[in-house]
Design an enzyme around this catalytic site. Structure first.
Site, short mmCIF file in Angstrom:
data_model
loop_
_atom_site.label_atom_id
_atom_site.label_comp_id
_atom_site.label_asym_id
_atom_site.label_seq_id
_atom_site.Cartn_x
_atom_site.Cartn_y
_atom_site.Cartn_z
N LYS A 13 0.84 -1.14 -0.18
CA LYS A 13 0.11 -0.12 0.06
C LYS A 13 0.92 1.07 0.05
O LYS A 13 0.70 1.77 -0.79
CB LYS A 13 -0.87 0.10 1.05
CG LYS A 13 -1.93 -1.30 1.29
CD LYS A 13 -2.92 -0.98 2.46
CE LYS A 13 -2.08 -1.21 3.89
NZ LYS A 13 -1.32 -2.50 4.02
N ARG A 88 -9.64 0.86 8.92
CA ARG A 88 -9.17 -0.57 9.03
C ARG A 88 -10.25 -1.23 9.76
O ARG A 88 -9.90 -2.53 9.84
CB ARG A 88 -7.88 -0.46 10.02
CG ARG A 88 -6.60 -0.81 9.28
CD ARG A 88 -5.71 -0.65 10.40
NE ARG A 88 -4.51 -1.43 10.02
CZ ARG A 88 -3.63 -0.77 9.38
NH1 ARG A 88 -3.68 0.10 8.87
NH2 ARG A 88 -2.33 -1.45 9.07
N ARG A 167 -0.47 -9.30 12.83
CA ARG A 167 -1.05 -8.37 12.28
C ARG A 167 -1.50 -8.91 10.97
O ARG A 167 -2.54 -8.32 10.55
CB ARG A 167 0.17 -7.61 11.50
CG ARG A 167 0.82 -6.77 12.76
CD ARG A 167 2.18 -6.03 12.35
NE ARG A 167 1.85 -5.17 10.97
CZ ARG A 167 3.18 -5.05 10.13
NH1 ARG A 167 4.37 -5.71 10.27
NH2 ARG A 167 3.04 -4.32 9.00
P1 AP5 Z 1 4.99 -1.51 1.78
O1 AP5 Z 1 4.39 -0.79 0.77
O2 AP5 Z 1 5.53 -1.12 2.84
O3 AP5 Z 1 3.55 -2.47 2.32
P2 AP5 Z 1 2.32 -1.71 3.18
O4 AP5 Z 1 1.09 -2.39 2.62
O5 AP5 Z 1 2.21 -0.33 2.98
O6 AP5 Z 1 2.65 -2.32 4.48
P3 AP5 Z 1 2.69 -1.84 5.96
O7 AP5 Z 1 3.30 -2.85 6.81
O8 AP5 Z 1 3.00 -0.53 6.21
O9 AP5 Z 1 1.05 -1.89 6.46
P4 AP5 Z 1 0.38 -2.04 7.70
O10 AP5 Z 1 -1.05 -2.03 6.99
O11 AP5 Z 1 0.66 -3.19 8.50
O12 AP5 Z 1 1.15 -0.89 8.47
P5 AP5 Z 1 0.61 0.60 8.96
O13 AP5 Z 1 2.04 1.47 8.92
O14 AP5 Z 1 -0.48 1.08 7.93
O15 AP5 Z 1 5.61 -2.99 1.40
C1 AP5 Z 1 6.39 -3.98 2.32
C2 AP5 Z 1 7.38 -4.40 1.73
O16 AP5 Z 1 7.29 -5.03 0.20
C3 AP5 Z 1 8.40 -3.05 1.41
O17 AP5 Z 1 9.75 -3.49 1.71
C4 AP5 Z 1 8.49 -2.99 -0.14
O18 AP5 Z 1 9.62 -2.38 -0.66
C5 AP5 Z 1 8.16 -4.24 -0.75
N1 AP5 Z 1 7.30 -4.34 -1.87
C6 AP5 Z 1 6.17 -3.60 -2.31
N2 AP5 Z 1 5.60 -4.07 -3.15
C7 AP5 Z 1 6.45 -4.87 -3.67
C8 AP5 Z 1 6.52 -5.94 -4.92
N3 AP5 Z 1 5.45 -5.66 -5.64
N4 AP5 Z 1 7.25 -6.65 -5.09
C9 AP5 Z 1 8.24 -6.91 -4.16
N5 AP5 Z 1 8.27 -6.15 -3.00
C10 AP5 Z 1 7.51 -5.22 -2.92
O19 AP5 Z 1 0.33 0.38 10.27
C11 AP5 Z 1 1.13 0.00 11.31
C12 AP5 Z 1 0.13 -0.03 12.50
O20 AP5 Z 1 -0.33 1.09 12.97
C13 AP5 Z 1 -0.72 -1.37 12.85
O21 AP5 Z 1 -0.38 -2.43 12.95
C14 AP5 Z 1 -1.62 -0.62 13.93
O22 AP5 Z 1 -1.19 -0.99 15.15
C15 AP5 Z 1 -1.71 0.75 13.60
N6 AP5 Z 1 -2.64 1.48 12.73
C16 AP5 Z 1 -2.39 1.99 11.71
N7 AP5 Z 1 -3.62 2.65 11.10
C17 AP5 Z 1 -4.32 2.14 11.63
C18 AP5 Z 1 -5.99 2.39 11.74
N8 AP5 Z 1 -6.59 2.81 10.91
N9 AP5 Z 1 -6.93 1.76 12.80
C19 AP5 Z 1 -5.95 0.97 13.71
N10 AP5 Z 1 -4.57 1.14 14.01
C20 AP5 Z 1 -3.92 1.51 12.88
#
Ligand code: AP5
Ligand code: ZN
Length: 210
Positions: A13, A88, A167
């Protein structure tokens, strides 16, 4: 245009948000990045959010809805935005509707759980500007240094394998029901996220512009 990016942790994402943001010239609003900044700054809600984030659980709806509401009121969000990581839960989606926010498209990036572990084990992030890298698939130009701002890039605390499993469970239980929520509104488009970053970007942009 207001876009929601939906998908499991590590589905890409944040990576695809960077591409849409440049193509459409609208900001990315990442609740994950905002929460990590709050934890780093030691603010009141940062302190409350930290334990849940470290455990791979969701931060409470009222905290996240509050920060999102303030953020979308800012001037740069008035011509559209990309929501990365929000909503979420169904109550978060209902809160967005109650705020009168019109969502144009919900793009689900689908990646199977097996691929997620591999992606997150190689992820590196810049805690300063939020840029994301991967040791194998998207390395920074200089090892350990952010291409965008020159600050160090690090492993996210919640990318440990055991936390990634929690997660993923949280995603399937609390967030996946949003596919139904937006599917019923005719807004959901699902794209395969297993191809190379550039190939996925192409289909994501086609879905956004369709
Ligand atoms: P990346 O682009 O970083 O993936 P992502 O989907 O953004 O993953 P996140 O882990 O950031 O999402 P998340 O939803 O768990 O975390 P968030 O920060 O929102 O890609 C991942 C990796 O793969 C990277 O290294 C990238 O380079 C690589 N990659 C990407 N595309 C690729 C491809 N096509 N091929 C190969 N490699 C690739 O949330 C963190 C925490 O915050 C949550 O756990 C929760 O506790 C809290 N939180 C956040 N939002 C909320 C909410 N709305 N409500 C409640 N809690 C929340
Ligand atoms: Zn940076």
């Amino acid at each position: 245009m207001n876009i929601i990016l939906l998908g499991a942790p590590g589905a890409g994402k944040g990576t695809q948000a960077e591409v849409i943001c440049k193509a459409l010239n609208i900001p990315t609003i990442s609740t994950g990045n905002m929460l990590r900044a709050a934890v780093k700054a030691g603010t009141e809600y940062g302190l409350k959010a930290k334990a849940a984030m470290d455990a791979g659980d969701l931060v409470s709806d009222d905290i996240v809805i509050g920060i999102l509401k303030d953020r979308i009121a800012e001037p740069d969000a008035q011509n559209g935005f990309i929501l990365d990581g929000f909503p979420r839960t169904v109550p978060q989606a209902e809160a967005l509707d109650a705020m009168g926010v019109k969502i144009d498209k919900v793009i689900e990036i689908y990646v199977p759980d097996e691929t997620i572990q591999q992606r997150l084990s190689g992820r590196r992030v810049c805690l300063d500007c939020g840029a994301t890298y991967h040791t194998a698939f998207k390395p920074s130009k200089v090892e350990g240094v952010c291409d965008v701002c020159g600050k160090p890039i690090v492993i996210r605390k919640d990318d440990e394998p055991a936390t990634v499993i929690s997660r993923l469970q949280t995603y399937h239980k609390s967030t996946a029901p949003l596919k139904d929520y937006y599917g019923k509104q005719g807004k959901l488009v699902t794209v395969e996220g297993q191809d190379k970053v550039e190939d996925t970007s192409k289909i994501v942009l086609e879905a956004v512009k369709a």
